[in-house]
Design an enzyme around this catalytic site. Sequence first.
Site, short mmCIF file in Angstrom:
data_model
loop_
_atom_site.label_atom_id
_atom_site.label_comp_id
_atom_site.label_asym_id
_atom_site.label_seq_id
_atom_site.Cartn_x
_atom_site.Cartn_y
_atom_site.Cartn_z
N ALA A 249 0.83 -1.21 0.00
CA ALA A 249 0.00 0.00 0.00
C ALA A 249 0.86 1.26 0.00
O ALA A 249 0.51 2.26 -0.62
CB ALA A 249 -0.95 0.00 1.19
N GLY B 46 2.01 1.60 -3.49
CA GLY B 46 0.82 1.76 -4.31
C GLY B 46 0.19 3.13 -4.19
O GLY B 46 -0.36 3.67 -5.17
N ASP B 47 0.27 3.72 -3.01
CA ASP B 47 -0.25 5.08 -2.80
C ASP B 47 0.46 6.05 -3.74
O ASP B 47 -0.17 6.88 -4.40
CB ASP B 47 -0.05 5.48 -1.34
CG ASP B 47 -0.53 6.89 -1.04
OD1 ASP B 47 -1.67 7.24 -1.39
OD2 ASP B 47 0.26 7.65 -0.45
N GLY B 48 1.77 5.92 -3.83
CA GLY B 48 2.54 6.80 -4.71
C GLY B 48 2.25 6.55 -6.18
O GLY B 48 2.13 7.49 -6.97
N GLU C 104 -1.13 7.96 -7.04
CA GLU C 104 -1.02 9.41 -7.10
C GLU C 104 -0.38 9.86 -8.41
O GLU C 104 -0.83 10.83 -9.03
CB GLU C 104 -0.18 9.92 -5.92
CG GLU C 104 0.03 11.40 -5.89
CD GLU C 104 -1.11 12.18 -5.24
OE1 GLU C 104 -1.22 13.39 -5.55
OE2 GLU C 104 -1.87 11.61 -4.46
#
Length: 128
Positions: free
Chosen positions: A19, A22-24, A27
């Site tokens: 995560a 994955g967040d980056g 984004e």
Amino acid sequence: MRFLNDEINPKQLSPLNLAFIGDGIYEILVREKLVCDANRPVNDLHKESVKYVSAKAQTAAYDRIRDMLTEEEKAIFKRGRNAKVGHNPKSASQGEYHIATGIEALFGYLYLKDNTERLRELFDKISS
């Protein structure tokens, strides 16, 4: 396309590590879409990006792609969704926050597997 050539087996990473990356990646996809859609002030871009990257928005994103997911992708999503995050979200329900973590884990997993084509396919569905 991965940025680094370091060897890694994403199946061996914790769901919160997936995560995190994955967040980056999510984004970056959102930012690229917004910049490609129109040349506009950065403040407007930021306001638009929040429509995609909030826990509420990522919950809606999951609703758009859930039927497209393979069994392997569903398993990764569930690992992320069920991970103990250790804090309470401010602007979303606990359930929305967990779903968002699942989406981020899935995007992190696909990125680390170097499956750019699948990332694009899912993000196209989310952003259409």
